[in-house]
Scaffold this active site. Structure first.
Site, mmCIF file in Angstrom:
data_model
loop_
_atom_site.group_PDB
_atom_site.id
_atom_site.type_symbol
_atom_site.label_atom_id
_atom_site.label_comp_id
_atom_site.label_asym_id
_atom_site.label_seq_id
_atom_site.Cartn_x
_atom_site.Cartn_y
_atom_site.Cartn_z
ATOM 1 N N CYS A 30 0.775 -1.078 0.172
ATOM 2 C CA CYS A 30 0.110 -0.031 -0.064
ATOM 3 C C CYS A 30 1.013 1.187 0.062
ATOM 4 O O CYS A 30 1.458 1.445 0.933
ATOM 5 C CB CYS A 30 -0.886 -0.052 1.237
ATOM 6 S SG CYS A 30 -1.698 1.374 1.825
ATOM 7 N N CYS A 33 0.311 3.802 2.582
ATOM 8 C CA CYS A 33 0.700 3.436 4.075
ATOM 9 C C CYS A 33 2.251 3.427 4.249
ATOM 10 O O CYS A 33 2.521 3.651 5.380
ATOM 11 C CB CYS A 33 0.545 1.703 4.060
ATOM 12 S SG CYS A 33 -1.171 1.149 3.949
#
Length: 105
Positions: A30, A33
């Site tokens: 991600c 993230c």
């Protein structure tokens, strides 16, 4: 450095903590993230002894992500006395996380 939280340790580390707990639900693939990760690590260092700051890899540990309705990552939840008191979805500035912790202290 943020603590690694697993499905096996979540109850003890998060729900039974006598301090506010910040939990970053994330995954290695991600992109956003990876932007939040260093912020969470900074927050972990700044609030050492005052709050618990940890991360849950949703690819490896899905139980609590599902329980708390984490559908998008990164999602950062702040718990106090085992209850969610703040939820940030997506990338937020550091101040959003520190304000949420300060409100829970």
């Amino acid at each position: 450095m943020a603590l690694e939280i697993t499905d096996a340790t979540f109850d003890e580390v998060v729900l039974k903590s006598d301090k506010p707990v910040v939990v970053d639900f994330w995954a290695a693939w991600c992109g956003p993230c990876r932007m939040v990760g260093p912020i969470i690590d900074e927050v972990s260092n700044e609030y050492e002894g005052k709050a618990v700051v940890g991360k849950v890899d949703v690819d490896s540990h899905q139980e609590y992500a599902a329980k708390y309705g984490v559908r998008n990552i990164p999602t950062v939840l702040v718990f106090k006395n085992g209850e969610i008191v703040s939820r940030q979805v997506g990338v937020s500035p550091k101040k959003a996380y520190t304000d949420a912790i300060d409100a829970a202290l």
